[in-house]
Design a protein around this motif. Sequence first.
Motif, PDB file in Angstrom:
ATOM      1  N   THR A   8      -6.925  31.461  71.924  1.00 42.50           N
ATOM      2  CA  THR A   8      -5.903  30.635  72.588  1.00 42.50           C
ATOM      3  C   THR A   8      -4.882  30.125  71.578  1.00 42.50           C
ATOM      4  OG1 THR A   8      -7.320  28.705  72.398  1.00 42.50           O
ATOM      5  CG2 THR A   8      -7.407  29.910  74.489  1.00 42.50           C
ATOM      6  N   LEU A  13      -2.421  32.244  74.375  1.00 41.93           N
ATOM      7  CA  LEU A  13      -2.095  31.169  75.311  1.00 41.93           C
ATOM      8  C   LEU A  13      -0.771  31.431  76.027  1.00 41.93           C
ATOM      9  CD1 LEU A  13      -3.116  28.549  76.407  1.00 41.93           C
ATOM     10  CD2 LEU A  13      -2.126  27.345  74.465  1.00 41.93           C
ATOM     11  N   CYS A  28      -8.838  32.515  79.801  1.00 42.50           N
ATOM     12  CA  CYS A  28      -8.598  32.459  78.355  1.00 42.50           C
ATOM     13  C   CYS A  28      -9.858  31.943  77.679  1.00 42.50           C
ATOM     14  CB  CYS A  28      -7.439  31.519  78.030  1.00 42.50           C
ATOM     15  SG  CYS A  28      -5.850  32.146  78.551  1.00 42.50           S
ATOM     16  N   LEU A  39      -7.514  22.020  76.570  1.00 42.66           N
ATOM     17  CA  LEU A  39      -6.640  22.895  77.382  1.00 42.66           C
ATOM     18  C   LEU A  39      -6.903  22.671  78.868  1.00 42.66           C
ATOM     19  CD1 LEU A  39      -6.710  26.138  75.227  1.00 42.66           C
ATOM     20  CD2 LEU A  39      -4.656  24.865  75.907  1.00 42.66           C
ATOM     21  N   ILE A  44      -1.943  20.914  74.874  1.00 39.08           N
ATOM     22  CA  ILE A  44      -1.648  22.139  74.132  1.00 39.08           C
ATOM     23  C   ILE A  44      -1.900  21.893  72.638  1.00 39.08           C
ATOM     24  CG2 ILE A  44       0.182  23.831  73.638  1.00 39.08           C
ATOM     25  CD1 ILE A  44      -0.639  23.669  76.591  1.00 39.08           C
ATOM     26  N   VAL A  55       1.470  25.831  81.316  1.00 38.83           N
ATOM     27  CA  VAL A  55       0.003  25.785  81.339  1.00 38.83           C
ATOM     28  C   VAL A  55      -0.458  24.826  82.432  1.00 38.83           C
ATOM     29  CG1 VAL A  55      -2.042  25.033  80.033  1.00 38.83           C
ATOM     30  CG2 VAL A  55      -0.344  26.510  78.946  1.00 38.83           C
ATOM     31  N   PHE A  66      -9.723  28.122  81.402  1.00 33.26           N
ATOM     32  CA  PHE A  66     -10.095  28.128  79.981  1.00 33.26           C
ATOM     33  C   PHE A  66     -11.602  27.999  79.863  1.00 33.26           C
ATOM     34  CE2 PHE A  66      -5.754  26.505  80.079  1.00 33.26           C
ATOM     35  CZ  PHE A  66      -5.158  27.444  79.250  1.00 33.26           C
TER      36      PHE A  66
END
Length: 439
Positions: A8, A13, A28, A39, A44, A55, A66
Motif C-alpha cells: 500500500t 494505494l 489492498c 487505511l 493515508i 480512498v 484493506f
Amino acid sequence: MKISFVGTGYVGLVTGAIFADYGYKVHCIDVNEQRIKELNEGKIPFFEPGLEALVKKNVASKNLHFTTDYATAVPDSQAVFICVGTPPLSNGEVDLSQLTSAVEMTAKHLKGYTVIAIKSTVPIGVEVMLGEIIKKHVKQGATYEFASVPEFLSEGTALENTLHPDRLVFGVTSKKAADVLLGIHKHISGERIVTDLRSAQMIKYASNTFLAMKISYANAVANIAERAGANARDVLYGMGLDKRIGHAFFKYGVGFGGSCFPKDVQAFYDVALKNGYDFTLAKATYDTNLQQVTLFLDKIRAAVGGSVENKTIGILGLSFKPDTDDIREAPALRIMKQLVEEGAKLHAYDPVAIPKVQLVPFVHESSQIHFADDAYGVMKDADAMLLVTEWNEFKELDFKKIKQLMKKPVIVDGRSIFDAQALKEMGFSYAQFGNGSKS
Ligand code: UGA
C-alpha cells in the motif's frame, strides 16, 4: 470483478483506489497492521494530492478493502498486482525480500487462474527466481502466469498520471494474460504496448535512467554555461525548442532524489554489467547528480565568506521534490548533514516533510537543527538562505520582509526559481547554478 494489490505504497494505494473508483472490488494487502488499521479509518500514510478523498470515497462505497490477510483477498482475484518496495541494498543491488515474500504469500492462496502482475520495479529476468518460489507453494488446481506491468506515476501527480498515462506496458507470456490485463485497464486511456516480460521490465529501467540522464545533462550544461559566460536558462530553453529534445526533465539545480531515479540508474548499470556491458553513461548520470550537491555546498561556503562554521543558515524545501513529503534520497538531507558537520546552525522549513525529516537519525540527534513554522521563520538572523526544493509557495515570498529578517541578505538558490535581477537590485547577494552571463 475482483482484483488485489499487494503493498500500500504510492503505486498500490493509488492504483487500487483508482480501480475501486471504476467499480471493481479491490483488496489492498499489506503486512503492516498499523497501516491497514489506519487505511480502514481513511488515514493515508503519506501526502499525495487528491488521494485521501478518493480512498475515503471508495472505502465508504465498499469497493476498496484493506487487509493483512491474503486469504480474503487473493482467491478469486482475476489478477494480483504486486506493488511492494524494491529498495537498494548497501552494495547497490536490489533488495528483493519484500517481493519474494509477497509472491510466496500470494502463491499459497491462489485459486483458479490468476495473473500475477508485477508492478514493482524489478531486475530484468526476476521471474525465473519468482517462478521457483511459486512452484513450491501453489496448491493443486491453481494456475497462474506472471506479467510485468511497470508503473510510471510520479509522486505529487500520481492520480493524474495513473488516470491518463502516456502508455500502458504489459509484459506477458500468453494472449490469455494479455486479455485479462487489457480488460482490467479498459477505462484507462493511453497507448497499449503488449510485449514479453523482460522487455516490459526493461522499458521501466531504461525510461527512468534516460530521464535521470536528461537531468544530469541539463546539470552539466548549466555547470559549463556558468563557467563559459553563458546563461543555462536560455541555452536549455533554446535546445528544448527542438521537438526531438523537448523541455521536460531539463531543469538544472541540486539534482534528482527520490526512491526511484538514484536506485534505478544504479540497478540498470548493474543489470548491464551482469550481462557483460559496461554502461558508462548510467555511471556518469549518477556521478554527475552527486556532484551537484558538492557544487551547491561550494556555492554556500563562497556565499558566506568561505566557511559555514557558526553561521546560521535557513533552508527552504526538504522533500525530494515539491508536492510530496517523501524525503528518500532528498538532496536537502545530504546538504543539511554536511553543513551540520561543518558547524553551521540550521533553520529549516518544508510545507509537509518536517515530521519525516525529524525522524532521520542525524537530524534527531543534532542540536544544530531547528525547524520553523513557515518560510519566514527560517530567515530570522540568518547569514544565508538556501532554496533546495521549489515548492510553489516559495515562489511568492515577500523579499522586503526577508531582507529585514535576515542578518545578511544572502540567497543561494538551488533550483533557480527566484528573479536574480530583482533580488540584486534589492541588495541581495544571489547565487545559483548556470548563470555565467554578464548581461
Ligand atoms: C519518477 C518517474 O518520473 C516516474 O515516471 C516513475 O514512475 C517513478 O520515478 C518511479 O519509478 O516510481 P518520481 O521519483 O516520483 O518519479 O519523481 P520525478 O518527478 O521524476 O522527479 C525525480 C527527481 O528529479 C526529483 O528530485 C526532481 O526534483 C528531479 N528533477 C526532475 C530535476 O532535478 N530536474 C527536472 O527537470 C525534473
